[in-house]
Design a protein around this motif. Structure first.
Motif, short mmCIF file in Angstrom:
data_model
loop_
_atom_site.label_atom_id
_atom_site.label_comp_id
_atom_site.label_asym_id
_atom_site.label_seq_id
_atom_site.Cartn_x
_atom_site.Cartn_y
_atom_site.Cartn_z
N GLU A 115 3.57 -0.68 -16.96
CA GLU A 115 3.19 -0.18 -15.64
C GLU A 115 2.07 0.85 -15.82
O GLU A 115 2.31 2.00 -16.16
CB GLU A 115 4.39 0.45 -14.94
CG GLU A 115 5.51 -0.53 -14.64
CD GLU A 115 6.65 0.13 -13.88
OE1 GLU A 115 6.47 1.26 -13.39
OE2 GLU A 115 7.72 -0.50 -13.77
N VAL A 116 0.86 0.39 -15.58
CA VAL A 116 -0.29 1.25 -15.89
C VAL A 116 -0.94 1.84 -14.64
O VAL A 116 -1.62 2.85 -14.72
CB VAL A 116 -1.35 0.45 -16.68
CG1 VAL A 116 -0.84 0.14 -18.07
CG2 VAL A 116 -1.74 -0.82 -15.95
N VAL A 117 -0.76 1.19 -13.49
CA VAL A 117 -1.42 1.67 -12.28
C VAL A 117 -0.49 1.54 -11.09
O VAL A 117 0.52 0.83 -11.11
CB VAL A 117 -2.71 0.87 -11.99
CG1 VAL A 117 -3.74 1.09 -13.07
CG2 VAL A 117 -2.40 -0.61 -11.82
N LYS A 118 -0.85 2.24 -10.04
CA LYS A 118 -0.14 2.15 -8.77
C LYS A 118 -0.83 1.09 -7.91
O LYS A 118 -2.05 1.07 -7.82
CB LYS A 118 -0.16 3.50 -8.07
CG LYS A 118 0.54 3.51 -6.72
CD LYS A 118 0.43 4.88 -6.07
CE LYS A 118 1.08 4.88 -4.69
NZ LYS A 118 0.95 6.21 -4.03
N PRO A 119 -0.08 0.20 -7.27
CA PRO A 119 -0.70 -0.83 -6.43
C PRO A 119 -1.38 -0.23 -5.22
O PRO A 119 -1.00 0.85 -4.75
CB PRO A 119 0.48 -1.72 -6.04
CG PRO A 119 1.67 -0.82 -6.13
CD PRO A 119 1.40 0.10 -7.27
N VAL A 120 -2.39 -0.93 -4.70
CA VAL A 120 -3.04 -0.51 -3.47
C VAL A 120 -2.33 -1.18 -2.30
O VAL A 120 -1.90 -2.33 -2.40
CB VAL A 120 -4.53 -0.87 -3.46
CG1 VAL A 120 -5.26 -0.11 -4.55
CG2 VAL A 120 -4.75 -2.37 -3.61
N GLU A 121 -2.19 -0.49 -1.21
CA GLU A 121 -1.50 -1.04 -0.05
C GLU A 121 -2.46 -1.63 0.98
O GLU A 121 -2.04 -2.34 1.90
CB GLU A 121 -0.65 0.05 0.62
CG GLU A 121 0.47 0.57 -0.26
CD GLU A 121 1.44 -0.53 -0.69
OE1 GLU A 121 1.69 -1.45 0.12
OE2 GLU A 121 1.93 -0.48 -1.84
#
Length: 615
Positions: A115-121
């Protein structure tokens, strides 16, 4: 009437002759005479009239389709609009609207490891270049799908990526949007200089290289590149086999920043010095599991390991597919960075519950009659029929055409001109029934394909997933009908698991293959059993067969016909306005059923005891 006559002619030159009612094609190894008469007044059932094939010898190759041409005197990063081209690229006929189940995507399980990044909404959160923001709006993309929510930040952050997501979930945009957006602001610095006027030799040096397994998928991706590079200085091109290489070379000589290619033609152009890969910043393998399978692995290794492909640590490698068997995942690691991200949307190799899957028991000798009845009892809609062999595709196409169905076919032995013409006829509704081999099973995204029929069931479950995935795109519903008999027993256990996972009915003749415990799939990462959300179907399929049992015509033909009756009609003129219409029928409630009676053994489809004929 349509006839196919083959004369074998050794070393015949390729000559194409067009007359009013005849189409003669002299190919390298044979002369095929096709006599096709339009007979525009002939039709069957609710289907529109069959149409003569597209015989325009002047139709341009897909590689020559118009794209935005940047001029050096443009000062801003965003070039002026081209209303005519904008209509061609973003017109309603090219837009697949999100279906009523699109919101279901938001609750699907997504796993990214690590888990390297936060998703964009939203696309607004994605920090896209102004050109890309505008093109995303023109494409009528409002909310990113799960594979897009995660892929965009993963790619933007500089990671290599192996992504597995369901068919029809927006994978092409998931790699085009972030790669092109990142390059738009750097194109002046990174791109190769455009050729000087009068230059006799120019080597194309793309920044993005996308490799696809089939010519049809390559040209489809090229069309998406044309959309997302609109009003930018990045110029897309496509190269693929079967078509004349000279026009493709000519387009490359005008400059190429985004190249979509099939492996064979790309290797040819690399060897001839027409293309160099030394500037590539993004290497994308679409349908990556197919690209790394036996048929293409050698070509891919040659491109990646033996060409001048950029290897200075700045290139990212991206792999996308709806299926990723474990052995292929292991092989893929040879081409990816050690710390690459493995993204799964849903289960690896899974399909969507938006597809209503129906399995019919049909012996081989009854397939044609059962197919005709199926086509007549469902409301007319764009229908894709899969067969296993090239000869089988031609034979079934000829049979249905002579029954007055508006058909065309596509397979590997047809010339590229014929293949492109067949897809055009299918897309514009002139021939809304397409008979195809595996060449059309992967990646093709055609608007309003409502029904997929597995006339010949394949033996590979991944192939099955890709086939039925030609319908129910982007949250829309679709119907997949499969003809099954004892010759297909090899795939039965895995087929039943797919049915149960998607809460589909399991017919009596497949019930012996139902797992005794939880569903476990070969491609599960951790070997932990998938929660069996379909357990309610066990009881349903065991106790409730009230809707099944009228397939045996020997004793109750009247009731058999009644079970196939369809009083619904499509809300458009079948044969004219297919491309912009929405069918009135609900694919989740087809007007026919699949199970033989409980009191019977698996039976053949005997609704037609004699060959089907039209009066």
């Amino acid at each position: 009437m349509k006839h196919n006559i083959f004369y074998h002619v050794e070393y015949a030159r390729q000559i194409t002759c067009y007359t009013k009612n005849y189409y003669l094609n002299f190919n390298n190894s044979f002369l095929r005479l096709q006599i096709k008469m339009s007979d525009s007044g002939n039709s069957v059932g609710q289907w529109g009239p069959r149409q003569a094939p597209n015989l325009d010898p002047n139709r341009q190759w897909a590689a020559l389709r118009r794209r935005y041409e940047w001029k050096d005197n443009y000062d801003d990063d965003i070039a002026p609009k081209d209303p005519e081209l904008e209509k061609e690229l973003f017109g309603e006929e090219n837009h697949v609207p999100a279906g009523i189940n699109f919101s279901k995507y938001q609750s699907i399980k997504v796993t990214a490891s690590p888990e390297v990044v936060k998703p964009v909404e939203s696309f607004e959160e994605a920090n896209l270049h102004p050109i890309m923001k505008e093109n995303v709006k023109l494409a009528k993309y409002s909310i990113p799908t799960p594979v897009q929510k995660y892929s965009i930040p993963i790619i933007t952050d500089g990671n290599d990526l192996m992504a597995c997501a369901q068919t029809g979930s927006g994978k092409t945009a998931a790699f085009l949007i972030p790669t092109l957006s990142r390059l738009f602001g750097k194109a002046r610095k990174l791109a190769a200089p455009r050729p000087q006027s009068g230059a006799r030799r120019y080597k194309a040096e793309p920044l993005v290289l996308i490799i696809a397994p089939t010519r049809e998928l390559a040209t489809q991706i090229f069309d998406e590149c044309r959309r997302f590079t609109y009003r930018s200085m990045m110029r897309p091109c496509v190269v693929y086999g079967g078509a004349d290489a000279v026009p493709q070379k000519s387009e490359l000589s005008k400059g190429c920043d985004v190249l979509t290619a099939t492996p064979g033609r790309l290797n040819d152009f690399l060897e001839r010095g027409i293309v160099s890969l030394r500037r590539v910043k993004y290497l994308v393998l679409d349908e990556a599991d197919r690209m790394l399978d036996m048929g293409f692995e050698t070509d891919i290794r040659k491109i990646v390991q033996k060409s001048d492909l950029c290897d200075d640590g700045t290139r990212q490698t991206l792999m996308f597919s709806a299926t990723f068997p474990k052995p292929i995942r292991s092989l893929a690691k040879d081409f990816l960075a050690t710390n690459h991200v493995f993204l799964t949307v849903g289960r690896v190799g899974g399909t969507t519950s938006d597809i209503t899957q129906k399995i019919m028991y049909v012996e081989d000798h009854n397939k044609r009659n059962s197919l005709v009845e199926l086509l007549l009892k469902q409301p007319p809609s764009r229908t894709l029929i899969f067969v296993e062999t090239k000869r089988g595709a031609d034979s079934l196409d000829d049979y249905l055409y002579n029954q007055n169905f508006p058909t065309t076919s596509i397979h590997g032995d047809r010339s590229q001109r014929e293949r492109e013409d067949a897809l055009i006829s299918f897309k514009n509704g002139k021939s809304p029934i397409l008979i195809a081999t595996a060449v059309a099973a992967r990646g093709l995204d055609i608007k309003n394909v409502m029904h997929v029929i597995n006339y010949d069931l394949c033996n590979d479950i991944d192939e099955y997933v890709h086939r039925i995935g030609r319908t129910a795109r982007v949250g829309n519903k679709g119907l997949a009908t499969t003809f099954y008999n004892e010759r297909n027993s090899e795939i039965a256990p895995k087929l039943v698991k797919i049915l149960l996972e998607c809460s589909q009915d399991v017919p009596d003749f497949l019930r012996s293959y139902m797992p005794e415990k939880d569903l476990v799939f070969d491609d599960d990462d951790d070997g932990i059993a998938t929660e069996n959300k379909s357990s309610s179907n066990y009881t349903k399929n065991t106790q409730d067969n009230s809707g099944y049992g009228n397939l045996d015509n020997t004793s109750n033909q009247k009731s058999a016909k009644a079970s196939w009756d369809n009083n619904q009609t499509a809300n458009w003129d079948s044969g004219r306005n297919w491309e912009n219409s929405t069918p009135a029928w609900d694919s989740s409630k087809p007007t026919w059923e699949t199970n033989p009676p409980q009191s019977q053994q698996p039976v053949t489809s005997t609704v037609f005891a004699t060959p089907y004929t039209l009066r």
